[in-house]
Design a protein around this motif. Structure first.
Motif, mmCIF file in Angstrom:
data_model
loop_
_atom_site.group_PDB
_atom_site.id
_atom_site.type_symbol
_atom_site.label_atom_id
_atom_site.label_comp_id
_atom_site.label_asym_id
_atom_site.label_seq_id
_atom_site.Cartn_x
_atom_site.Cartn_y
_atom_site.Cartn_z
ATOM 1 N N GLY A 410 5.145 13.247 -14.596
ATOM 2 C CA GLY A 410 5.900 12.376 -13.751
ATOM 3 C C GLY A 410 7.799 11.794 -14.310
ATOM 4 N N PRO A 411 7.987 11.150 -13.075
ATOM 5 C CA PRO A 411 7.142 10.246 -12.154
ATOM 6 C C PRO A 411 7.713 11.660 -11.104
ATOM 7 C CG PRO A 411 9.280 9.705 -12.320
ATOM 8 C CD PRO A 411 9.343 10.553 -13.532
ATOM 9 N N PHE A 412 6.988 11.275 -9.586
ATOM 10 C CA PHE A 412 6.944 12.020 -8.469
ATOM 11 C C PHE A 412 5.831 11.051 -7.791
ATOM 12 C CE2 PHE A 412 3.135 13.397 -10.495
ATOM 13 C CZ PHE A 412 2.004 13.348 -9.026
ATOM 14 N N ASN A 413 6.253 11.397 -6.128
ATOM 15 C CA ASN A 413 5.714 10.829 -5.221
ATOM 16 C C ASN A 413 5.051 11.520 -4.758
ATOM 17 O OD1 ASN A 413 7.823 8.810 -5.770
ATOM 18 N ND2 ASN A 413 9.471 8.828 -4.168
ATOM 19 N N LEU A 414 4.591 11.165 -3.718
ATOM 20 C CA LEU A 414 3.320 11.727 -2.808
ATOM 21 C C LEU A 414 3.364 11.103 -1.626
ATOM 22 C CD1 LEU A 414 0.817 13.611 -3.615
ATOM 23 C CD2 LEU A 414 -0.508 12.536 -4.311
ATOM 24 N N ALA A 415 3.696 11.538 -0.301
ATOM 25 C CA ALA A 415 3.786 11.113 1.314
ATOM 26 C C ALA A 415 2.433 11.439 0.918
ATOM 27 C CB ALA A 415 4.991 11.334 1.402
ATOM 28 N N PRO A 416 2.088 10.187 2.756
ATOM 29 C CA PRO A 416 1.115 10.421 3.267
ATOM 30 C C PRO A 416 0.513 12.131 3.529
ATOM 31 C CG PRO A 416 2.016 8.739 4.209
ATOM 32 C CD PRO A 416 3.040 9.218 3.091
ATOM 33 N N GLY A 417 -0.292 12.274 4.075
ATOM 34 C CA GLY A 417 -0.843 13.481 4.098
ATOM 35 C C GLY A 417 -0.236 14.691 3.075
ATOM 36 N N ASP A 418 0.513 14.715 2.100
ATOM 37 C CA ASP A 418 0.893 15.737 0.911
ATOM 38 C C ASP A 418 -0.371 15.872 -0.190
ATOM 39 O OD1 ASP A 418 3.182 15.921 2.507
ATOM 40 O OD2 ASP A 418 4.645 14.691 0.804
#
Length: 557
Positions: A410-418
């Motif tokens: 990490g860190p990373f982002n996880l958008a809706p549906g990703d």
């Protein structure tokens, strides 16, 4: 104030969370045993270990298979990040578990009933071979849960069905693949006290029969954000309790260049009835695929190139701690779990190089405390600082004991549906001493990492059905047979494959190596000249990627 307006203000003031489900704990289990490891696989976020009804721990990572010796106690998935300005985590060590069986809907809600999904599905090489040979359709093939997202090789050109008779097949990795689906919204997060993320996990574990990969096991977690909000500053990790043979004499270490966290024995004898005895092995966990991070001006994968396209985070943090109370021991809430995935103690202090990673009153005068994201990154083999073999730069050792370790990314982002995919391998290696086992582990980790794309490629025999223009995989009977001097063997490849074709006598001794090379798709022949061999029965064995076939030949004079 009117009741309706008051409720509207409440909804505006506080984030709306996905509905918490009422699922029972996931109880399914299966064994990964195609290679030389027998590993218990669970579908509750944990691997290998399940407490028995008698409250006796039940180990589940036996290697070598059939030895009665276990090389790892447990491994548990941890995920945490910021959503709607609050920290949300799904993590635990030994329960209560924070993952439940089944998928989530588009709003991030768990199924009304999780029991139908409380299952681990399996596919093996033998299922595929029997079907292709017209020997019947196994239950594993019939029941493959493609509707839930279990991967399928599309042989009929229609991605929205699963039609075995027209070429569709489960996507087999290695010689045995286990697949399951779970979520973090099926119940209350008792271990971390966090609200649910709204995370669906489609998970796999697989094993390979033949060396050099048979002592290793491989895993894949597809993390899918089913919530309506982005999960930011996300970390994902594996908590492990090594229990390498006898648990009381373990050490841990890190190799940042190999993205590796590992366990090894503190001396050259692993004592006790559970111990490996002399020259004990080492075991490690390395991330093979992690989220992409190619825009942060850092060399995340440590290959000497900054921000090359597709650069992955790799292993970014490792953390060791003891099973004690307080900020330096067992995590007790979401903040504590999240901190450990960032190499930070429960009181907010970062890990420093030296001793047990804590700068306290005992800290030697003049020793500068250096922050680090990797716990014990020094080389135990050479005695380099900072390792458990040399905790202070003066050669003093840490007292061995039971060890708890986290390997994270990490860190990373996880958008809706990703979706982001995390692949990792567990590698068991044994040399001629406890420290030489670390050297062997590093060498075998390099080999796994170099071949990761190959290892995670679906078994070629199934890909042949997805491309009917290519020849199907085959190994024909030699002609003539019987033969008096020479004979011809014929085989076909559906795609580029590593091929080894050899002949053995009836005692299993190799008498001729006919092919040992990578070959492109096509039809091939190989001549076996037996001019100098005695009459008798011989076996032609061809090894293709992870498959092998044997034909019986008769030499007469």
């Amino acid at each position: 104030m009117k009741k309706g307006l008051f409720m509207l203000l409440l909804l505006w003031a506080f984030p709306v969370h996905a509905q918490v489900g009422s699922c029972e704990p996931a109880m399914a289990e299966a064994y990964l045993d195609a290679g030389n490891v027998r590993a218990r696989i669970l579908n509750n976020g944990s691997l290998f270990w399940r407490r028995s009804p008698q409250q006796i721990s039940s180990l589940g990572y036996e290697v070598p298979k059939g030895s009665g010796l276990h090389a790892m106690g447990t491994a548990s998935l941890w995920v945490g990040g910021i959503m709607d300005a609050e920290l949300r985590t799904a993590a635990t060590r030994y329960g209560p578990w924070e993952f439940w069986a089944g998928p989530l809907d588009k709003a991030g809600n768990a199924p009304a009933h999780c029991k139908p999904y409380d299952h681990i599905w399996e596919i093996r090489t033998e299922d595929i071979q029997a079907f292709l040979n017209g020997e019947g359709t196994s239950e594993n093939l019939k029941n493959w849960p493609w509707q839930l997202g279990a991967p399928v090789i599309d042989g009929d050109g229609n991605p929205d069905n699963y039609d075995l008779e027209h070429g569709d097949l489960p996507e087999l990795l290695g010689d045995q693949r286990l697949w399951w689906i779970m979520n973090d919204a099926g119940g209350i997060h008792q271990a971390t006290g966090s609200n649910a993320i709204g995370l669906e996990i489609q998970a796999s574990a697989f094993a390979i029969k033949n060396p050099p990969w048979s002592h290793f096991t491989f895993y894949s977690y597809a993390l899918i954000n089913k919530n309506v909000s982005t999960l930011e500053d996300t970390y994902a990790g594996l908590f492990t309790n090594g229990d390498l043979g006898y648990f009381g004499d373990d050490y841990v270490g890190s190799d940042s260049l190999l993205h590796l966290g590992f366990y090894y024995n503190a001396d050259n004898e692993d004592e006790g009835y559970r111990g490996y005895g002399d020259a004990p092995p080492a075991i490690g966990l390395t991330f093979l695929h992690t989220p992409i991070k190619d825009d942060d001006n850092r060399d995340n994968d440590r290959d000497g190139i900054i921000d090359e396209p597709g650069e992955m985070l790799g292993t970014t943090n490792t953390m060791a701690f003891d099973s004690d109370p307080g900020p330096y021991g067992d995590p007790t809430d979401a903040d504590h779990y999240y901190a450990y995935m960032q190499s930070t103690w429960g009181n907010g202090r970062h890990v420093v190089e030296g001793y047990r990673g804590i700068q306290g009153d005992y800290w030697p005068k003049g020793l500068i405390a250096q922050h680090t994201n990797f716990f014990y990154p020094g080389d135990p083999v050479t005695g380099a600082f900072w390792s458990e073999n040399n905790m202070d730069g003066m050669g003093n050792r840490v007292h061995p004991s039971d060890r708890l370790f986290v390997v994270a990314t990490g860190p990373f982002n996880l958008a809706p549906g990703d979706t982001t995919v995390i692949n990792f391998a567990i590698i068991w290696s044994r040399g001629d001493s406890n420290l030489n086992s670390i050297s062997v582990l590093r060498r075998e980790t390099r080999a796994v990492r170099a071949n990761a794309d190959y290892i995670y490629t679906p078994t070629a025999v199934m890909k042949s059905l997805a491309n009917q223009q290519a020849p199907l995989l085959g190994f024909d009977q030699n002609f003539p047979n019987p033969f008096s001097q020479s004979t011809t063997l014929r085989y076909s490849l559906p795609q580029t494959m590593q091929v080894r074709l050899a002949v053995y006598d009836i005692l299993g001794r190799e008498v001729a190596l006919l092919v040992d090379a990578q070959q492109e798709a096509g039809i091939y022949t190989a001549e076996f000249d037996a001019d100098n061999l005695p009459a008798g029965i011989y076996l032609a064995r061809i090894e293709l990627d992870f498959l092998q076939f044997t034909k019986r030949m008769v030499l007469i004079r």
